[in-house]
Design a protein around this motif. Structure first.
Motif, mmCIF file in Angstrom:
data_model
loop_
_atom_site.group_PDB
_atom_site.id
_atom_site.type_symbol
_atom_site.label_atom_id
_atom_site.label_comp_id
_atom_site.label_asym_id
_atom_site.label_seq_id
_atom_site.Cartn_x
_atom_site.Cartn_y
_atom_site.Cartn_z
ATOM 1 N N VAL A 76 -1.476 -6.323 -0.802
ATOM 2 C CA VAL A 76 -0.362 -6.246 -1.743
ATOM 3 C C VAL A 76 0.801 -7.076 -1.217
ATOM 4 O O VAL A 76 1.196 -6.929 -0.059
ATOM 5 N N GLY A 79 7.801 -8.475 -1.158
ATOM 6 C CA GLY A 79 8.712 -9.582 -0.848
ATOM 7 C C GLY A 79 8.130 -10.568 0.146
ATOM 8 O O GLY A 79 8.741 -11.596 0.430
ATOM 9 N N ALA A 83 5.686 -8.485 8.952
ATOM 10 C CA ALA A 83 5.517 -9.218 10.205
ATOM 11 C C ALA A 83 4.061 -9.624 10.441
ATOM 12 O O ALA A 83 3.786 -10.699 10.968
ATOM 13 N N ALA A 87 0.395 -9.330 3.676
ATOM 14 C CA ALA A 87 0.542 -9.586 2.241
ATOM 15 C C ALA A 87 -0.338 -10.746 1.785
ATOM 16 O O ALA A 87 -0.592 -10.894 0.592
ATOM 17 N N THR A 142 14.132 -10.067 1.815
ATOM 18 C CA THR A 142 13.166 -9.003 2.147
ATOM 19 C C THR A 142 12.848 -8.195 0.892
ATOM 20 O O THR A 142 13.734 -7.887 0.092
ATOM 21 N N LEU A 149 8.702 1.461 1.887
ATOM 22 C CA LEU A 149 7.518 2.233 2.267
ATOM 23 C C LEU A 149 7.420 2.423 3.780
ATOM 24 O O LEU A 149 6.766 3.348 4.263
ATOM 25 N N GLY A 199 1.990 0.893 2.969
ATOM 26 C CA GLY A 199 1.214 0.667 1.743
ATOM 27 C C GLY A 199 -0.196 1.191 1.830
ATOM 28 O O GLY A 199 -1.136 0.527 1.406
ATOM 29 N N VAL A 203 -0.757 1.456 -4.954
ATOM 30 C CA VAL A 203 0.178 0.347 -5.166
ATOM 31 C C VAL A 203 1.383 0.886 -5.933
ATOM 32 O O VAL A 203 1.257 1.312 -7.089
ATOM 33 N N TYR A 425 9.759 2.300 14.526
ATOM 34 C CA TYR A 425 9.903 1.903 13.128
ATOM 35 C C TYR A 425 8.816 0.869 12.865
ATOM 36 O O TYR A 425 8.881 -0.248 13.379
ATOM 37 N N LEU A 428 9.457 -3.071 11.882
ATOM 38 C CA LEU A 428 10.070 -4.105 12.713
ATOM 39 C C LEU A 428 9.259 -4.327 13.984
ATOM 40 O O LEU A 428 9.796 -4.460 15.080
ATOM 41 N N ASN A 466 -2.841 -3.501 6.147
ATOM 42 C CA ASN A 466 -1.550 -2.865 6.430
ATOM 43 C C ASN A 466 -1.643 -2.240 7.816
ATOM 44 O O ASN A 466 -2.672 -2.381 8.479
#
Ligand SMILES: Cc1cc2nc3c(=O)[nH]c(=O)nc-3n(C[C@H](O)[C@H](O)[C@H](O)COP(=O)(O)OP(=O)(O)OC[C@H]3O[C@@H](n4cnc5c(N)ncnc54)[C@H](O)[C@@H]3O)c2cc1C
Length: 475
Positions: A76, A79, A83, A87, A142, A149, A199, A203, A425, A428, A466
């Motif tokens: 998916v 934006g 990292a 996508a 972004t 998510l 994700g 979706v 997190y 990042l 993901n």
């Protein structure tokens, strides 16, 4: 049936997903190369098999039914800032939501609805029309989807919390093509998992957020200290922020000063520490506290002053253009003690030198709303014990330099690991593997709960491009 890894190459466009109205692109099609550009330019080396550009949730439904019937894994694109480049993975079927960007603001209820292809700059622009804001991230390109998510942190997190703390509901299409809503009342377990679990579960086509009154005026800017002062300034920040009001957000960046207009020539090409405060309270309080922040050293440049929220939340755009090569490592810190500070400064000194690079080690202050107002177990997003977030984010242009920047980022992670918490997190940092994923949400119980939710909503793990949560095995 065992899952195949890519859509059949003989598939004619007309055969893709009956009812699909969007754009279907594969290698050789006009527009394919443009459609596959995402933030991490390393994905350009290995194209996906097919990009399905969705125009609405019916398209998402049609594409997912198509994939589900064939056991095809699905990637998916929101934006495109992820990292890991998940996508746009090699050989994958990609659902591109960047054509779905509608945003509606209800100033009466202070709620905001946003389609999943919108980006942060659009969310800020739409909400500021009404003097409102949804707390999110710091770079306008972004995507709201991946950011939300995963959690969502930025200049306003100390005042208003993470993005997930302001999420009211999601509209989601399940992998087998059903439309569901997730909020505190409807599918609450799914809603819990969507607030930090990435994700993994379906979706998401639209988000609903709580907004807050803000701006347009805020006080922000950059305070640049020469590298020799970096350790002394950084080592005073923990005590400083422990007493700071929630209205003060603070990011810091260790980097090699670029020869940009405005940056004093004396530091061009040399290590610098940049403090990035953003104060959203009364002007007098901003001047007082930012004055004390500036006095922690002797800056070579100080641009802090009254400005707008929209200018503040786009000031970092210039240093992170789309399509460069990157890798990211990151984690949480309980404190910014002497050993951590020395490690940060040493790691900057070891940064590889290559043309077109903009390598940073960023350290963000948590505390306030993000740390104190929401319980650790209330969302999948973990923030337990974290006062600071570090992020090592080199950006370069040539493939030949991949190994040296990967090694630098990995060595930085390793050097900081004695001080880095097991939770993190997820957005990042790169994916750091199975053991890391089990710890990153803060506890074994939280990971188990996520795996159980995954088993309910995506038992065949079709959404595996993901930071993947393995579906829990049945009893
Ligand atoms: C330059 C830069 C600055 C950043 N700054 C910040 C910041 O200030 N604060 C912050 O919190 N984060 C920040 N991030 C990290 C950012 O939150 C993550 O990269 C996030 O994944 C980006 O979301 P996206 O939609 O743009 O990315 P994408 O790459 O499109 O998506 C990332 C992943 O999210 C999932 N996903 C995306 N859309 C959907 C959907 N609709 N439904 C289900 N799953 C979906 C997919 O698994 C996908 O692989 C930054 C990243 C970059 C590169």
């Amino acid at each position: 049936m065992s899952p195949t890894s890519s859509p059949p190459t003989s598939l004619a466009h007309a055969d893709f997903a009956p009812g699909f109205r969007g754009t279907v692109l594969r290698g050789g099609d006009a527009g394919f190369d443009a459609a596959r550009v995402v933030f991490n330019g390393r994905t350009a080396d290995t194209p996906p098999a097919l990009i399905a550009g969705c125009v609405d949730e019916d398209d998402v439904t049609a594409a997912l039914r198509y994939a589900s019937a064939r056991d095809l894994p699905v990637a998916v694109r929101g934006g495109g800032h992820g990292a890991d480049g998940h996508a746009m993975p090699a050989g994958a079927l990609v659902l591109d939501l960047s054509g779905m960007r509608e945003i509606t603001v209800d100033p009466r209820t202070r709620t905001v609805g946003a389609q999943a292809g919108a980006v942060l700059g659009e969310l800020d622009a739409a909400t500021q029309e009404y003097g409102l804001v949804v707390p999110s991230g710091t770079v306008t390109t972004t995507g709201i989807a991946g950011l939300t998510l995963g959690g969502g942190i930025g200049h306003l997190m100390r005042r208003f919390g993470a993005t997930v703390d302001n999420l009211l509901a999601c509209e989601m299409i399940t992998v087998d093509g059903r439309k569901v809503r997730a909020d505190e009342m409807e599918n609450p377990d799914l809603f819990w998992a969507l607030r930090g679990g990435g994700g993994n579960f379906g979706v998401v086509t639209a988000f609903e957020y709580r907004a807050h009154a803000l701006g347009p005026g805020v006080v922000s800017g950059q305070i640049v200290f020469p590298g020799e002062q970096a350790a002394a300034v950084l080592s005073k920040l923990h005590a400083f922020m422990a007493d700071a009001p929630r209205e003060l957000g603070l990011g810091t960046t260790l980097t090699v000063a670029p020869p940009l207009p405005g940056m004093p020539e004396e530091v061009h090409g040399k290590p610098v520490l940049i403090l990035i405060p953003c104060h959203t309270g009364p002007r007098g309080e901003a001047e007082e506290i930012i004055g004390r922040l500036t006095a922690l050293g002797t800056p070579v440049l100080d641009t802090v002053g009254p400005t707008t929220w929209l200018k503040t939340n786009s000031m970092l755009d210039a240093v992170v253009p789309y399509g460069r090569r990157t890798t990211v490592r990151g984690g949480y810190l309980a404190t910014l003690g002497e050993a951590v500070v020395n490690t940060l400064v040493e790691r900057l000194a070891a940064v590889p030198n290559a043309p077109g690079t903009m390598s940073t080690i960023n350290v963000w202050s948590l505390g306030g709303a993000i740390s104190e107002d929401v319980g650790e177990d209330a969302t999948a997003f973990s923030r337990k014990g974290a006062s600071w977030l570090w992020e090592c984010a080199p950006v370069w242009t040539e493939r030949v330099h991949d190994a040296s920047f990967d090694e630098w980022a990995e060595a930085t992670r390793s050097a900081l690991s004695p001080y880095t918490l097991p939770n993190a997190y997820t957005n990042l940092t790169q994916d750091m593997g199975e053991a890391w994923r089990r710890g990153v949400f803060g506890s074994a119980a939280k990971y188990r709960r996520l795996a159980e939710v995954k088993a309910v909503w995506d038992p065949r793990n079709l959404l595996r491009h993901n930071k993947n949560i393995t579906p829990a095995a049945g009893e």
